[in-house]
Design a protein around this motif. Structure first.
Motif, PDB file in Angstrom:
ATOM      1  N   ASN A 251       0.839  -1.213   0.000  1.00  0.00           N
ATOM      2  CA  ASN A 251       0.000   0.000   0.000  1.00  0.00           C
ATOM      3  C   ASN A 251       0.866   1.252   0.000  1.00  0.00           C
ATOM      4  OD1 ASN A 251      -2.469  -1.240  -0.108  1.00  0.00           O
ATOM      5  ND2 ASN A 251      -2.663  -1.400   2.115  1.00  0.00           N
ATOM      6  N   GLY A 252       1.920   1.248   0.822  1.00  0.00           N
ATOM      7  CA  GLY A 252       2.833   2.386   0.866  1.00  0.00           C
ATOM      8  C   GLY A 252       3.500   2.595  -0.491  1.00  0.00           C
ATOM      9  N   TYR A 253       3.918   1.495  -1.100  1.00  0.00           N
ATOM     10  CA  TYR A 253       4.557   1.554  -2.416  1.00  0.00           C
ATOM     11  C   TYR A 253       3.601   2.146  -3.462  1.00  0.00           C
ATOM     12  CZ  TYR A 253       6.428  -0.047  -6.866  1.00  0.00           C
ATOM     13  OH  TYR A 253       6.878  -0.085  -8.151  1.00  0.00           O
ATOM     14  N   LEU A 257       4.118   5.288  -5.995  1.00  0.00           N
ATOM     15  CA  LEU A 257       4.013   5.132  -7.454  1.00  0.00           C
ATOM     16  C   LEU A 257       2.923   6.068  -8.002  1.00  0.00           C
ATOM     17  CD1 LEU A 257       4.881   3.717 -10.040  1.00  0.00           C
ATOM     18  CD2 LEU A 257       3.400   1.789  -9.457  1.00  0.00           C
ATOM     19  N   SER A 258       1.801   6.122  -7.301  1.00  0.00           N
ATOM     20  CA  SER A 258       0.699   6.989  -7.749  1.00  0.00           C
ATOM     21  C   SER A 258       1.124   8.450  -7.738  1.00  0.00           C
ATOM     22  CB  SER A 258      -0.513   6.876  -6.816  1.00  0.00           C
ATOM     23  OG  SER A 258      -0.786   5.559  -6.523  1.00  0.00           O
ATOM     24  N   GLU A 259       1.867   8.818  -6.710  1.00  0.00           N
ATOM     25  CA  GLU A 259       2.312  10.206  -6.580  1.00  0.00           C
ATOM     26  C   GLU A 259       3.144  10.616  -7.802  1.00  0.00           C
ATOM     27  OE1 GLU A 259       1.564  13.233  -4.003  1.00  0.00           O
ATOM     28  OE2 GLU A 259       0.917  11.154  -3.874  1.00  0.00           O
ATOM     29  N   GLY A 260       4.111   9.779  -8.151  1.00  0.00           N
ATOM     30  CA  GLY A 260       4.981  10.083  -9.292  1.00  0.00           C
ATOM     31  C   GLY A 260       4.198  10.104 -10.604  1.00  0.00           C
ATOM     32  N   LEU A 261       3.315   9.116 -10.791  1.00  0.00           N
ATOM     33  CA  LEU A 261       2.538   9.067 -12.040  1.00  0.00           C
ATOM     34  C   LEU A 261       1.610  10.275 -12.135  1.00  0.00           C
ATOM     35  CD1 LEU A 261       1.643   5.249 -12.247  1.00  0.00           C
ATOM     36  CD2 LEU A 261       3.511   6.456 -13.384  1.00  0.00           C
ATOM     37  N   THR A 262       1.042  10.692 -10.986  1.00  0.00           N
ATOM     38  CA  THR A 262       0.166  11.867 -10.986  1.00  0.00           C
ATOM     39  C   THR A 262       0.955  13.115 -11.396  1.00  0.00           C
ATOM     40  OG1 THR A 262      -1.162  10.849  -9.245  1.00  0.00           O
ATOM     41  CG2 THR A 262      -1.457  13.218  -9.579  1.00  0.00           C
ATOM     42  N   ASN A 263       2.183  13.237 -10.902  1.00  0.00           N
ATOM     43  CA  ASN A 263       3.029  14.367 -11.324  1.00  0.00           C
ATOM     44  C   ASN A 263       3.213  14.368 -12.836  1.00  0.00           C
ATOM     45  OD1 ASN A 263       3.409  15.093  -8.674  1.00  0.00           O
ATOM     46  ND2 ASN A 263       5.507  14.356  -8.520  1.00  0.00           N
ATOM     47  N   LYS A 289      -5.201  -0.279  -7.430  1.00  0.00           N
ATOM     48  CA  LYS A 289      -4.994   0.681  -6.332  1.00  0.00           C
ATOM     49  C   LYS A 289      -4.326   1.948  -6.851  1.00  0.00           C
ATOM     50  CE  LYS A 289      -4.302  -2.569  -2.641  1.00  0.00           C
ATOM     51  NZ  LYS A 289      -3.317  -3.416  -2.055  1.00  0.00           N
ATOM     52  N   VAL A 290      -3.316   1.749  -7.686  1.00  0.00           N
ATOM     53  CA  VAL A 290      -2.580   2.888  -8.234  1.00  0.00           C
ATOM     54  C   VAL A 290      -3.519   3.747  -9.094  1.00  0.00           C
ATOM     55  CG1 VAL A 290      -0.716   3.546  -9.822  1.00  0.00           C
ATOM     56  CG2 VAL A 290      -0.345   1.749  -8.118  1.00  0.00           C
ATOM     57  N   LYS A 291      -4.288   3.083  -9.945  1.00  0.00           N
ATOM     58  CA  LYS A 291      -5.205   3.819 -10.828  1.00  0.00           C
ATOM     59  C   LYS A 291      -6.229   4.603 -10.013  1.00  0.00           C
ATOM     60  CE  LYS A 291      -5.519   0.637 -14.695  1.00  0.00           C
ATOM     61  NZ  LYS A 291      -6.478  -0.130 -15.449  1.00  0.00           N
ATOM     62  N   ASP A 292      -6.775   3.984  -8.967  1.00  0.00           N
ATOM     63  CA  ASP A 292      -7.779   4.663  -8.127  1.00  0.00           C
ATOM     64  C   ASP A 292      -7.184   5.909  -7.493  1.00  0.00           C
ATOM     65  OD1 ASP A 292      -9.608   2.787  -8.729  1.00  0.00           O
ATOM     66  OD2 ASP A 292      -9.504   1.708  -6.815  1.00  0.00           O
ATOM     67  N   LYS A 293      -5.977   5.784  -6.978  1.00  0.00           N
ATOM     68  CA  LYS A 293      -5.369   6.914  -6.269  1.00  0.00           C
ATOM     69  C   LYS A 293      -5.054   8.046  -7.260  1.00  0.00           C
ATOM     70  CE  LYS A 293      -2.648   7.895  -2.309  1.00  0.00           C
ATOM     71  NZ  LYS A 293      -1.835   9.026  -2.659  1.00  0.00           N
ATOM     72  N   VAL A 294      -4.523   7.658  -8.417  1.00  0.00           N
ATOM     73  CA  VAL A 294      -4.218   8.671  -9.435  1.00  0.00           C
ATOM     74  C   VAL A 294      -5.512   9.400  -9.834  1.00  0.00           C
ATOM     75  CG1 VAL A 294      -3.466   9.025 -11.826  1.00  0.00           C
ATOM     76  CG2 VAL A 294      -2.155   7.520 -10.316  1.00  0.00           C
ATOM     77  N   ALA A 295      -6.582   8.621 -10.059  1.00  0.00           N
ATOM     78  CA  ALA A 295      -7.856   9.216 -10.495  1.00  0.00           C
ATOM     79  C   ALA A 295      -8.369  10.233  -9.475  1.00  0.00           C
ATOM     80  CB  ALA A 295      -8.891   8.120 -10.721  1.00  0.00           C
ATOM     81  N   LYS A 296      -8.124   9.961  -8.186  1.00  0.00           N
ATOM     82  CA  LYS A 296      -8.598  10.884  -7.142  1.00  0.00           C
ATOM     83  C   LYS A 296      -7.734  12.132  -7.057  1.00  0.00           C
ATOM     84  CE  LYS A 296     -10.762   7.593  -4.040  1.00  0.00           C
ATOM     85  NZ  LYS A 296     -10.073   6.328  -3.764  1.00  0.00           N
ATOM     86  N   THR A 307      -5.925  10.252 -18.690  1.00  0.00           N
ATOM     87  CA  THR A 307      -4.846   9.334 -19.068  1.00  0.00           C
ATOM     88  C   THR A 307      -5.181   7.891 -18.699  1.00  0.00           C
ATOM     89  OG1 THR A 307      -3.253  11.090 -18.673  1.00  0.00           O
ATOM     90  CG2 THR A 307      -2.395   8.840 -18.695  1.00  0.00           C
ATOM     91  N   LYS A 308      -4.944   6.992 -19.654  1.00  0.00           N
ATOM     92  CA  LYS A 308      -5.095   5.555 -19.355  1.00  0.00           C
ATOM     93  C   LYS A 308      -3.755   5.039 -18.843  1.00  0.00           C
ATOM     94  CE  LYS A 308      -8.601   4.289 -22.752  1.00  0.00           C
ATOM     95  NZ  LYS A 308      -8.737   5.560 -23.501  1.00  0.00           N
ATOM     96  N   ILE A 309      -3.796   4.315 -17.745  1.00  0.00           N
ATOM     97  CA  ILE A 309      -2.571   3.672 -17.242  1.00  0.00           C
ATOM     98  C   ILE A 309      -2.686   2.184 -17.542  1.00  0.00           C
ATOM     99  CG2 ILE A 309      -1.149   3.204 -15.202  1.00  0.00           C
ATOM    100  CD1 ILE A 309      -2.323   5.766 -13.955  1.00  0.00           C
ATOM    101  N   ILE A 310      -1.789   1.693 -18.389  1.00  0.00           N
ATOM    102  CA  ILE A 310      -1.897   0.292 -18.818  1.00  0.00           C
ATOM    103  C   ILE A 310      -0.529  -0.398 -18.729  1.00  0.00           C
ATOM    104  CG2 ILE A 310      -3.831   0.760 -20.386  1.00  0.00           C
ATOM    105  CD1 ILE A 310      -1.779   0.553 -22.695  1.00  0.00           C
ATOM    106  N   LEU A 311      -0.526  -1.695 -18.925  1.00  0.00           N
ATOM    107  CA  LEU A 311       0.737  -2.441 -18.917  1.00  0.00           C
ATOM    108  C   LEU A 311       1.265  -2.551 -20.341  1.00  0.00           C
ATOM    109  CD1 LEU A 311      -0.249  -5.362 -16.531  1.00  0.00           C
ATOM    110  CD2 LEU A 311       0.824  -3.174 -15.946  1.00  0.00           C
ATOM    111  N   ALA A 312       2.575  -2.650 -20.462  1.00  0.00           N
ATOM    112  CA  ALA A 312       3.196  -2.791 -21.781  1.00  0.00           C
ATOM    113  C   ALA A 312       2.567  -3.981 -22.502  1.00  0.00           C
ATOM    114  CB  ALA A 312       4.695  -2.985 -21.632  1.00  0.00           C
ATOM    115  N   LYS A 313       2.246  -3.780 -23.763  1.00  0.00           N
ATOM    116  CA  LYS A 313       1.600  -4.865 -24.515  1.00  0.00           C
ATOM    117  C   LYS A 313       2.465  -5.332 -25.680  1.00  0.00           C
ATOM    118  CE  LYS A 313      -1.095  -1.555 -27.216  1.00  0.00           C
ATOM    119  NZ  LYS A 313      -2.402  -1.130 -27.692  1.00  0.00           N
TER     120      LYS A 313
END
Ligand SMILES: [Zn+2]
Length: 332
Positions: A251-253, A257-263, A289-296, A307-313
């Motif tokens: 959860n801390g991690y 991660l969300s903080e940096g992606l939000t920036n 979890k990361v997507k939810d936090k970023v969205a908020k 922005t869509k956050i997705i995994l490398a395809k």
């Protein structure tokens, strides 16, 4: 036509001959030691390129083409440092011990003029982003890839062009500080994103938790004799098994991660952020979890489009990402 991709790492140089459908049809790996001088490394790479081209002989004999070089579209080299395209120098690559090395210029001399014109180099994280962008078939104006590994690297592609910045050092996401009073980073700053949100940082955070009095009972200790045996795989096994300490660490991690992606989103508002790196194999345990936090938290949260956050395809194996990404750098 074929391309050659070469991924230069601190311990290993991975090379491959790639066809037009991004298949590696021949590959080679050369060990590098920390003591390898730039000269030795350049010579080894040139020999490797010649070997891969010689391997094409049988193909060329069956084709109309007279010249082997006509079969090679481009040669790309990815380096773990700043690749200064206008001078052909690697300005700084700490895990190769290189500073101000005329790497591309010397390699081109070694290869001779016919191949020199087809030879390009690029920062390795940028090359990986190019590989994902092209092989993943993205067709978006603003593309960002964030690679979570020992550090955090990435690339930004805008309208099909790689953003290199005024000095070829753009997209060093890992060294965006999240906390000016935070821990010391090897770049000289404090509290950098990669010190909190890289895959290596996650394992360090788990080790800290294991040392605490409550951590002694944690499943993180299961099957290992010393704390240094903990790795990402064991960490995620403990999360899956419902270990409370491991969950708290994760959860801390996710917050970091969300903080940096939000920036990144607040600055660039990309169409897509692609996450890559071995840790994303366990993304089902943390991506939502990361997507939810970023969205908020994101500044644009009221916007209809975000922005869509997705995994490398594109290509998931890191060995192949390196080779295929570098084989395509000439396109940008
Ligand atoms: Zn830093």
């Amino acid at each position: 036509m074929y391309r050659i991709g070469i991924d230069v790492g601190g311990t290993n140089i991975a090379m491959g001959l790639v066809d037009e459908s991004y298949k590696i049809i021949e590959k080679k790996s050369i060990k590098t030691s920390e003591n390898s001088s730039p000269k030795e490394m350049i010579r080894a790479i040139a020999d490797g390129i010649r070997e891969l081209i010689a391997g094409l002989k049988s193909i060329s004999e069956q084709s109309e083409s007279g010249s082997l070089n006509d079969l090679i579209d481009a040669i790309g080299i990815g380096v773990p440092g700043t690749a200064e395209l206008d001078t052909g120098k690697i300005l700084y690559a700490n895990n190769l011990g290189f500073e101000d090395v005329p790497f591309l210029t010397e390699l081109k001399k070694e290869l001779g003029h016919e191949l020199a014109d087809k030879t390009f180099f690029e920062n390795d994280a940028n090359a990986a982003a190019i590989g994902e962008y092209i092989t993943g078939g993205y067709n978006v104006p603003v593309f960002v890839m964030v690679t979570l590994g020992t550090g955090i690297g990435g690339g930004i592609i805008i309208n099909g062009k790689l953003l290199r910045g005024c000095n070829y050092a753009a997209a060093e996401f890992g060294h965006m500080s999240l906390n000016i009073d935070g821990c010391d980073c090897n770049c000289g700053r404090k509290g950098c994103f990669e010190d909190y949100a890289s895959a290596a940082a996650l394992v360090e955070q788990a080790k800290e938790a294991m040392k605490s009095p409550e951590g002694k009972e944690s499943l993180l200790w299961k099957g290992i004799s010393t704390i240094d045996d903990l790795d990402g795989e064991r960490f995620f096994e403990a999360v899956k098994a419902g270990d409370k300490r491991a969950e708290a660490v994760l959860n801390g991690y996710c917050n970091y991660l969300s903080e940096g992606l939000t920036n990144l989103i607040n600055i660039l508002q990309p169409d897509v952020i692609v996450l890559s790196g071995g840790i994303t194999r366990a993304a089902d345990l943390f991506l939502d979890k990361v997507k939810d936090k970023v969205a908020k938290e994101v500044y644009s949260r009221a916007s209809k489009i975000n922005t869509k956050i997705i995994l490398a395809k594109g290509i998931s194996d890191s060995f192949y990402v390196g080779i295929i990404g570098t084989s395509l750098v000439y396109k940008m």
